[in-house]
Design an enzyme around this catalytic site. Structure first.
Site, short mmCIF file in Angstrom:
data_model
loop_
_atom_site.label_atom_id
_atom_site.label_comp_id
_atom_site.label_asym_id
_atom_site.label_seq_id
_atom_site.Cartn_x
_atom_site.Cartn_y
_atom_site.Cartn_z
N GLY A 223 5.05 0.22 -6.12
CA GLY A 223 3.64 1.67 -5.78
C GLY A 223 4.19 1.46 -4.30
N SER A 224 3.73 2.37 -3.48
CA SER A 224 3.83 2.47 -2.08
C SER A 224 3.87 1.80 -1.08
CB SER A 224 2.63 4.09 -1.45
OG SER A 224 1.63 3.08 -2.28
N VAL A 227 0.99 -0.36 0.39
CA VAL A 227 0.38 -1.49 -0.25
C VAL A 227 1.12 -2.24 -1.16
CG1 VAL A 227 -0.46 -1.08 -2.94
CG2 VAL A 227 -1.23 0.59 -2.31
N GLY A 228 2.23 -1.68 -0.49
CA GLY A 228 3.26 -3.12 -1.25
C GLY A 228 3.19 -4.42 -0.21
N GLU A 245 9.04 -2.72 -5.92
CA GLU A 245 8.93 -1.97 -5.15
C GLU A 245 8.62 -0.45 -4.95
OE1 GLU A 245 12.30 -1.02 -5.93
OE2 GLU A 245 13.08 -2.84 -7.17
N CYS A 279 10.58 7.35 -7.82
CA CYS A 279 11.22 6.73 -6.34
C CYS A 279 12.59 6.88 -6.24
CB CYS A 279 10.64 5.12 -6.80
SG CYS A 279 11.49 4.63 -8.46
P1 NAD Z 1 -0.06 3.46 -5.04
O1 NAD Z 1 0.53 2.19 -4.11
O2 NAD Z 1 -1.17 4.03 -4.74
O3 NAD Z 1 -0.33 2.42 -6.49
C1 NAD Z 1 0.69 1.36 -7.09
C2 NAD Z 1 -0.47 0.50 -8.33
O4 NAD Z 1 -0.92 -0.70 -6.79
C3 NAD Z 1 -1.96 1.02 -8.38
O5 NAD Z 1 -1.68 0.53 -9.99
C4 NAD Z 1 -2.97 0.54 -8.16
O6 NAD Z 1 -4.03 0.62 -8.49
C5 NAD Z 1 -1.99 -0.60 -7.01
N1 NAD Z 1 -2.95 -1.28 -5.85
C6 NAD Z 1 -3.90 -0.18 -4.66
N2 NAD Z 1 -4.12 -0.39 -3.70
C7 NAD Z 1 -3.57 -2.06 -3.95
C8 NAD Z 1 -4.25 -3.20 -4.15
N3 NAD Z 1 -4.84 -3.14 -2.48
N4 NAD Z 1 -3.88 -4.54 -3.71
C9 NAD Z 1 -3.50 -4.70 -4.93
N5 NAD Z 1 -3.06 -3.24 -6.47
C10 NAD Z 1 -2.93 -2.03 -5.49
O7 NAD Z 1 1.41 3.85 -6.25
P2 NAD Z 1 1.05 5.41 -7.16
O8 NAD Z 1 0.25 6.80 -6.04
O9 NAD Z 1 0.42 4.34 -8.11
O10 NAD Z 1 3.00 5.52 -7.19
C11 NAD Z 1 3.80 6.48 -6.58
C12 NAD Z 1 4.42 5.57 -5.32
O11 NAD Z 1 5.28 4.28 -6.47
C13 NAD Z 1 5.31 6.42 -5.05
O12 NAD Z 1 5.24 5.59 -3.50
C14 NAD Z 1 6.89 5.47 -5.35
O13 NAD Z 1 8.25 5.49 -4.62
C15 NAD Z 1 6.32 4.15 -5.69
N6 NAD Z 1 7.42 4.08 -6.88
C16 NAD Z 1 8.54 2.84 -7.03
C17 NAD Z 1 9.34 2.80 -7.43
C18 NAD Z 1 10.78 1.76 -8.34
O14 NAD Z 1 10.38 1.36 -8.72
N7 NAD Z 1 10.98 1.57 -6.27
C19 NAD Z 1 8.80 3.44 -8.76
C20 NAD Z 1 8.13 4.19 -9.75
C21 NAD Z 1 6.77 4.87 -7.80
#
Ligand code: NAD
Length: 476
Positions: A223-224, A227-228, A245, A279
């Site tokens: 995710g972003s 959040v990570g 990731e 990503c």
């Molecule tokens: P996001 O961070 O908004 O959400 C990712 C996941 O985390 C979702 O399932 C969301 O519901 C969950 N989440 C959100 N807040 C949380 C919390 N407080 N606790 C636990 N879980 C929570 O990301 P997105 O908008 O779904 O995806 C886009 C992002 O993902 C971009 O930054 C992109 O670069 C990244 N991404 C990275 C890779 C990689 O492998 N490096 C691959 C694909 C996407």
């Protein structure tokens, strides 16, 4: 309503949310059950109960279940590809390709389940034998983003199960359809009840409940970066294993000696395909002065021929942005770029079609420099910038000057520069004469700096996160 899958059964919920087609907002794909915190508790309890049985099942049983899942995904690639394109907005060929990738990943990890062996080592002490075993971590929570709604669940679920863990999958709220279809297939794969669970809903409710649950031994999230970071802190607090990731701001360097057709094709693919929502997208095009003007002209020329349209329509090159929020973010960054003094050479506007959707023209900024906000932040849309540099040394410095480090690319016909770049690019993956996006499933995937945290995903590297090593000493 599509229910959650908990303890081997389908569980409905009072709360549901709608899955809307970004190519046609009048098209609601289905409604999906939003899990409660109590549902998360039930899923974790079920996974904990199933752990002994699944972890001690034979490698053949694991192979058979994973192979079944891979086979069904591959057999239904056209139907699942349509669903994916409809819910996420990538084009039908891209979506079908992603489904095929998910099937291949399950097949690969079916094999890994039977190759999960340890080592026998002679001790430094006489009369002692040492064995190292790879054992499952336990109950793992797998939290996934919307941009690869079946491949990312696959590349987490498959190794988790292959190495004997039990699983709770929490897909992104925006794209639950592909994860639900995967859960439906998994439910018929012969896994014991509770070995795999699906809980859908908001990150702030379902995700957080999983991350903070004391019986969840490991969390893998894509995710972003925000959040990570929050997940890393929570996991560190209770010493749970964590793998993250996150985003990217990936550079594609184009040198004077590049084959211009190769460079333009890599840049167009890397920056704009899948609507730039990868990503690994090439959002910074770092171009040396001698080829700059030719490269920019060829980019603008090619961009005019790209068809932005319904993800399901034949001939679409670029589908819609995934939702209104992401579209607004992209358009805001177009304004930010202009205010910073970048020149918008092409695109960057909202597009109206007969069907209402989240369409925008791919955007190319020129005359930018690396310190601009548009070159620092991950935009996550079809927006790329050209950064003009003097020579290779300046290109390498600009490429590495970023808080991220997922992937980086170089287009050159010089072995000297290609080899130097492979050594010195500060990223987890490097591409030579290829787009920065597009990877194989049997090799490690991940980055450095703000892009990744913890061990690599995919390929044989996945064993690091999903197992723990036990060292056994025996005096026979
Ligand atoms: P996001 O961070 O908004 O959400 C990712 C996941 O985390 C979702 O399932 C969301 O519901 C969950 N989440 C959100 N807040 C949380 C919390 N407080 N606790 C636990 N879980 C929570 O990301 P997105 O908008 O779904 O995806 C886009 C992002 O993902 C971009 O930054 C992109 O670069 C990244 N991404 C990275 C890779 C990689 O492998 N490096 C691959 C694909 C996407």
């Amino acid at each position: 309503m599509k229910p959650n899958y908990i303890a081997g059964g389908w569980k409905e919920s009072d709360k549901v949310y709608r899955n809307i087609n970004p190519s046609d907002t009048g098209d609601c794909i289905d409604t999906y059950a939003a899990a409660s915190v109590a549902d998360v508790g039930s899923a974790v309890a079920a996974a904990k109960n199933a752990l002994d049985g699944w972890s001690l099942s034979t490698p053949q049983q694991k192979f058979t279940a994973l192979d079944f899942i891979g086979t069904e995904i591959l057999a239904r690639k056209d139907e699942l590809g349509r669903l994916l394109a409809r819910e996420e907005g990538k084009t039908l060929p891209e979506a079908t390709g992603e489904v095929v990738r998910a099937g291949q990943i399950f097949k690969f990890f079916a094999g890994e389940a039977v190759r999960n062996w340890g080592e026998h080592i002679s001790s430094v002490r006489p009369g002692v034998d040492i064995d190292t075993l790879r054992q499952p971590v336990g109950v793992v929570a797998l939290i996934t983003p919307w941009n690869f709604p079946i491949a990312i669940p696959a590349w987490k679920v498959a190794p988790a199960l292959a190495f004997g863990n039990t699983v709770i999958l929490k897909p992104a709220e925006l794209t639950p359809g592909s994860a639900w279809a995967l859960a439906d297939i998994v439910s018929r794969s012969g896994l014991p009840k509770g070995a795999f669970n699906l809980v859908m809903g908001k990150g702030s409710v379902v995700g957080e409940a999983l991350v903070n649950h004391p019986d969840v031994a490991g969390v893998s999230c894509t995710g972003s970066i925000g959040v990570g970071r929050a997940i890393a802190k929570s996991c560190a607090d209770r010493l749970a294993k964590v793998q993250l990731e996150m985003g990217g701001k990936n550079p594609l360097v184009v040198l004077d000696d590049a084959d211009i057709d190769v460079a333009v094709s890599a840049a167009i693919n890397g920056a704009y395909f899948s609507t730039g929502q990868r990503c690994t997208a090439s959002s910074r095009l770092v171009v040396t002065a001698g080829i700059h003007d030719r490269f920019v002209a060829a980019m603008a020329n090619t961009m005019q021929s790209l068809k932005v349209d319904d993800a399901l329509a034949a001939g679409t090159d670029i589908g819609p942005v995934a939702d209104e929020t992401q579209l607004k973010k992209n358009l805001d960054y177009i304004d930010i770029g202009k205010k910073e003094g970048a020149k918008l050479l092409y695109g960057g506007g909202r597009l109206k079609k007969i069907k209402v959707g989240f369409y925008m023209t791919p955007a190319l900024f020129v005359e930018t420099h690396n310190a601009m906000k548009i070159n620092r932040d991950e935009i996550f849309g079809p927006v790329a910038s050209v950064i003009r540099v003097k020579d290779y040394d300046e290109a390498l410095a600009a490429a590495n000057d970023t808080p991220f480090g997922l992937t980086s690319g170089i287009c050159t016909t010089s072995l000297k520069y290609a080899s130097h770049f492979k050594m010195h690019a500060q990223s987890g993956m490097v591409m030579v004469n290829l787009p920065t996006a597009g990877v194989d499933y049997h090799v490690p995937f991940g980055g450095r700096k703000g892009s990744s945290y913890g061990s690599r995903e995919q390929g044989r590297a996945a064993v690091e996160f999903y197992t723990t090593v036990k060292t056994c000493y025996t005096a026979p």
